[in-house]
Design a protein around this motif. Structure first.
Motif, PDB file in Angstrom:
ATOM      1  N   ASP A 121      -7.218  16.184  -3.582  1.00 28.21           N
ATOM      2  CA  ASP A 121      -6.836  15.407  -4.766  1.00 28.21           C
ATOM      3  C   ASP A 121      -5.352  15.065  -4.745  1.00 28.21           C
ATOM      4  O   ASP A 121      -4.956  13.944  -5.098  1.00 28.21           O
ATOM      5  N   LYS A 122      -4.524  16.021  -4.348  1.00 25.42           N
ATOM      6  CA  LYS A 122      -3.079  15.779  -4.277  1.00 25.42           C
ATOM      7  C   LYS A 122      -2.777  14.640  -3.293  1.00 25.42           C
ATOM      8  O   LYS A 122      -1.998  13.726  -3.592  1.00 25.42           O
ATOM      9  N   HIS A 124      -4.911  12.287  -2.109  1.00 28.58           N
ATOM     10  CA  HIS A 124      -5.501  11.024  -2.539  1.00 28.58           C
ATOM     11  C   HIS A 124      -4.722  10.404  -3.701  1.00 28.58           C
ATOM     12  O   HIS A 124      -4.604   9.170  -3.791  1.00 28.58           O
ATOM     13  N   ALA A 125      -4.165  11.245  -4.574  1.00 27.40           N
ATOM     14  CA  ALA A 125      -3.374  10.730  -5.699  1.00 27.40           C
ATOM     15  C   ALA A 125      -2.118  10.019  -5.215  1.00 27.40           C
ATOM     16  O   ALA A 125      -1.546   9.191  -5.946  1.00 27.40           O
ATOM     17  N   ASN A 126      -1.702  10.332  -3.997  1.00 30.25           N
ATOM     18  CA  ASN A 126      -0.530   9.691  -3.410  1.00 30.25           C
ATOM     19  C   ASN A 126      -0.910   8.681  -2.323  1.00 30.25           C
ATOM     20  O   ASN A 126      -0.089   8.337  -1.458  1.00 30.25           O
TER      21      ASN A 126
END
Length: 474
Positions: A121-122, A124-126
């Motif tokens: 998630d970290k 993909h969020a970036n």
């Protein structure tokens, strides 16, 4: 009797897999892999620290893939020291491998007790991508328990084989890809990875197994998620398997590369052998970049249960900083730029030194990589080699022409142990037309005018060093 329907299905599946993979990695992938810095024992806390450093330091320069290497499914005996979790084994023991009810490897309760969701998630969020390492085949524990293959009437014992088992990996058996259930097992593994948000799969001990390569490509094609497929290890890569490799996106072409002079030599040999075999979607891979802090979890005070050859061959050395001199590091990264090799950082990004940062984030170096044209040997005199990579020009010619005067990159490598003076003249300058050029000396950050009829420019090249030049018509 030949099953023609099966043959037609297989050909269609192979074509579909090739097409899907060709849409990915249109330029050589840029990223980080945990092996050089953490071996087979990276764990959640360190992975999250490295992800933060990746986002801050490298993502702004186009780096995209963050890959966890081998061992993420193992819970070996470990000790705590210096604020680190240190395993006492180099490679996973079969009994320590976590699998689910279908024999699919699962995140270690020791190394990744919360799974991979927060990490994925970290990233993909970036707008970054998450990758995992896999060993070819099926876990031995799945065979011992004769676990079912998801969605089929078959079990692990129906598809496994001991033929060609990896000599250093004790926790996996091979798969007989001709057996019913074999493709379905590979499908189930890739589908599981897709459900975790995986965007990149590095499959190890597979470059000599074209049937398995194609099975993984078909598995990715059916999973519903775009995934880069990277093939390893390079000691068994062979150009005769090129059609299978082109169903993947990266193929290792060297033995394991470390911060040693012989690794530079291996890279030169690979550049010669694989030049011209690159294409958008499939890139010969010169292996990871062992810059910065390496082998962080391999401490002398921790007595390994299996010391010796395995440590030397696969885990590099004890904890240390890159052994390369600065000229050797410049040579090493220039090789990869000129060869259009994927740039996969191996050292810790948290503690990366300033010189390595400058090399790894050089806009000109990365432009040469992303140009996507593998260089060729222009001229060699003794220990001096000149390699050239032109700007992409197939739109103009219908093919890549190396006699392209408008612009590109030249590298003058000094492969000797002594400093050498090298004039840019004669055959070393044969790529230039009758016109004049601007030369940008990338590592020395200076600009030089090259006059075809003027006095030749002479470069002083350090032992094992390089002059890396971007050339443009005046």
């Amino acid at each position: 009797m030949i099953n023609r329907k099966f043959i037609r299905w297989l050909m269609a599946a192979v074509f579909s897999a090739s097409l899907a993979q060709a849409e990915l990695a249109l330029t050589p992938p840029l990223g980080w892999n945990s092996f050089d810095s953490y071996g087979c024992n990276i764990y959640e806390e360190r992975a999250m620290m490295e992800a933060d450093a990746f986002i801050e330091k490298f993502a702004p320069h186009g780096y995209e893939y963050f890959v966890i290497d081998n061992g993420w499914f193992s819970s070996p005996e470990s000790v705590e020291q210096d604020g680190l979790l240190l395993a006492v084994t180099t490679h996973a023991d079969p009994k320590d491998v976590a699998v689910n009810e279908y024999g699919i490897v699962q995140p270690s309760k020791l190394f990744f007790p919360n799974g991979f969701k927060a990490l994925a998630d970290k990233l993909h969020a970036n707008n970054l991508k998450f990758g995992l390492h896999l060993m070819r085949g099926i876990p031995r524990v799945a065979v011992e328990r004769d676990l079912p293959i998801k969605g089929t009437p078959y079990t692990a014992r129906d598809i496994y084989t001991t033929e060609g088992d990896c000599g250093w990996c004790e926790y996996m058996h091979g798969i007989d890809t001709t057996k019913p259930g074999a493709q379905e097992f590979y499908n189930s593994v890739v589908n599981e990875m897709a459900s975790w948000g995986v965007d990149f799969i590095k499959v190890d001990h597979v470059t000599h197994k074209p049937a398995d390569i194609e099975a993984y490509a078909r598995a990715i094609a059916q999973c519903g998620r775009p995934m880069v497929l990277s093939l390893s290890a390079g000691g068994t890569s062979n150009v005769k398997y090129l059609s299978s490799y082109r169903q993947a996106n990266m193929v290792r072409t060297t033995p394991d590369i470390w911060d040693r002079k012989d690794s530079i030599d291996h890279s030169f040999a690979s550049m010669r052998k694989w030049q011209g075999l690159e294409q958008p979607g499939t890139w010969p891979d010169l292996d990871m970049i062992p810059f910065g802090e390496l082998c962080i979890l391999n401490r002398k005070s921790v007595k390994k249960k299996k010391p010796g050859k395995s440590d030397a061959q696969f885990a590099g050395y004890l904890h240390h900083w890159c052994f390369f001199t600065e000229p050797q590091k410049e040579t090493f990264i220039t090789q990869r730029a000129i060869a259009a090799s994927p740039i996969i950082i191996g050292g810790s990004m948290v503690s990366m030194d300033s010189h390595s940062m400058e090399l790894l984030t050089s806009a000109e170096m990365l432009a040469c990589v992303c140009n996507g044209v593998s260089g060729k040997l222009l001229h060699m005199e003794g220990a001096i080699e000149a390699w050239i990579t032109p700007l992409r020009n197939e739109a103009e010619y219908g093919f890549i022409s190396y006699d392209y005067p408008q612009g590109g990159w030249i590298a003058l490598f000094n492969r000797s142990e002594e400093k050498r003076s090298v004039p840019l003249s004669g055959k070393f300058a044969s790529c230039f037309s009758s016109k004049d050029y601007t030369l940008h000396d990338i590592w020395n950050n200076r600009t030089i005018e090259f006059r075809k009829k003027g006095k030749p420019t002479t470069f002083e090249i350090e032992a094992n060093g390089v002059v890396f030049l971007k050339y443009e018509e005046l």
